[in-house]
Design a protein around this motif. Sequence first.
Motif, PDB file in Angstrom:
ATOM      1  N   ILE A  30      43.107  37.606  57.454  1.00 52.26           N
ATOM      2  CA  ILE A  30      42.760  37.652  56.030  1.00 52.26           C
ATOM      3  C   ILE A  30      41.246  37.558  55.917  1.00 52.26           C
ATOM      4  O   ILE A  30      40.623  36.727  56.578  1.00 52.26           O
ATOM      5  CB  ILE A  30      43.422  36.495  55.272  1.00 52.26           C
ATOM      6  N   THR A  32      37.571  39.982  54.259  1.00 45.27           N
ATOM      7  CA  THR A  32      36.865  40.869  53.343  1.00 45.27           C
ATOM      8  C   THR A  32      36.585  42.194  54.027  1.00 45.27           C
ATOM      9  O   THR A  32      36.197  42.226  55.191  1.00 45.27           O
ATOM     10  CB  THR A  32      35.538  40.227  52.903  1.00 45.27           C
ATOM     11  N   ASP A  39      36.341  44.211  49.087  1.00 45.46           N
ATOM     12  CA  ASP A  39      37.752  44.061  48.747  1.00 45.46           C
ATOM     13  C   ASP A  39      38.381  42.975  49.603  1.00 45.46           C
ATOM     14  O   ASP A  39      37.950  42.741  50.739  1.00 45.46           O
ATOM     15  CB  ASP A  39      38.517  45.366  48.989  1.00 45.46           C
ATOM     16  N   LEU A  40      39.430  42.353  49.076  1.00 45.89           N
ATOM     17  CA  LEU A  40      40.244  41.452  49.882  1.00 45.89           C
ATOM     18  C   LEU A  40      40.961  42.312  50.913  1.00 45.89           C
ATOM     19  O   LEU A  40      41.506  43.362  50.570  1.00 45.89           O
ATOM     20  CB  LEU A  40      41.246  40.728  48.991  1.00 45.89           C
ATOM     21  N   ARG A  62      44.318  46.608  51.478  1.00 44.00           N
ATOM     22  CA  ARG A  62      43.115  46.283  50.706  1.00 44.00           C
ATOM     23  C   ARG A  62      43.515  46.036  49.265  1.00 44.00           C
ATOM     24  O   ARG A  62      44.347  46.742  48.705  1.00 44.00           O
ATOM     25  CB  ARG A  62      42.127  47.435  50.728  1.00 44.00           C
ATOM     26  N   ASN A  64      41.658  45.327  45.448  1.00 44.15           N
ATOM     27  CA  ASN A  64      40.420  45.351  44.680  1.00 44.15           C
ATOM     28  C   ASN A  64      40.764  45.140  43.202  1.00 44.15           C
ATOM     29  O   ASN A  64      40.687  46.059  42.409  1.00 44.15           O
ATOM     30  CB  ASN A  64      39.703  46.683  44.896  1.00 44.15           C
ATOM     31  N   ASP A  70      35.316  41.232  45.858  1.00 39.44           N
ATOM     32  CA  ASP A  70      36.515  40.443  46.100  1.00 39.44           C
ATOM     33  C   ASP A  70      36.549  40.074  47.580  1.00 39.44           C
ATOM     34  O   ASP A  70      35.971  40.771  48.407  1.00 39.44           O
ATOM     35  CB  ASP A  70      37.779  41.243  45.769  1.00 39.44           C
ATOM     36  N   GLY A  71      37.251  39.002  47.920  1.00 39.84           N
ATOM     37  CA  GLY A  71      37.384  38.636  49.324  1.00 39.84           C
ATOM     38  C   GLY A  71      38.477  37.612  49.536  1.00 39.84           C
ATOM     39  O   GLY A  71      38.781  36.822  48.654  1.00 39.84           O
ATOM     40  N   GLY A  72      39.089  37.646  50.707  1.00 44.12           N
ATOM     41  CA  GLY A  72      40.119  36.690  51.067  1.00 44.12           C
ATOM     42  C   GLY A  72      39.540  35.555  51.885  1.00 44.12           C
ATOM     43  O   GLY A  72      38.627  35.757  52.687  1.00 44.12           O
ATOM     44  N   GLY A  87      41.442  33.669  47.636  1.00 44.48           N
ATOM     45  CA  GLY A  87      40.059  34.039  47.891  1.00 44.48           C
ATOM     46  C   GLY A  87      39.264  33.985  46.604  1.00 44.48           C
ATOM     47  O   GLY A  87      39.512  33.138  45.745  1.00 44.48           O
ATOM     48  N   THR A  89      37.046  36.452  43.462  1.00 44.86           N
ATOM     49  CA  THR A  89      36.728  37.710  42.801  1.00 44.86           C
ATOM     50  C   THR A  89      35.630  37.425  41.788  1.00 44.86           C
ATOM     51  O   THR A  89      35.368  36.266  41.472  1.00 44.86           O
ATOM     52  CB  THR A  89      37.977  38.329  42.135  1.00 44.86           C
TER      53      THR A  89
END
Length: 105
Positions: A30, A32, A39-40, A62, A64, A70-72, A87, A89
Amino acid sequence: ANDGHRVLSGGSSFERAAAVVAAGPKAYLIGTVHADTYDLGVARLLHDGSLDPTFSGDGRFRLNPAGTRDGGATGALQPNGKLLVAGQTWRRGTPRFLVARLRTT
């Protein structure tokens, strides 16, 4: 043969893993993914470290949701088999929590 490590090729996008969730003989990475936006990203690996093509068609997913950054950061496998991912956003220039529940089958 690979001394216990694997480098996954991801094309031209930058990827950063933040967490690993074990799921029996498989594992979820998990983090980015960065191409046009951040994006996650989630990747599912098989026991040999290769991508599992039965997950999201090619082993990668992915998300978004905000269309921006965004990121996990972490995740947990639920008893029903779904993957819960958390994560961050950004909305209107302000960081927000991001929580997603993904089907794994």
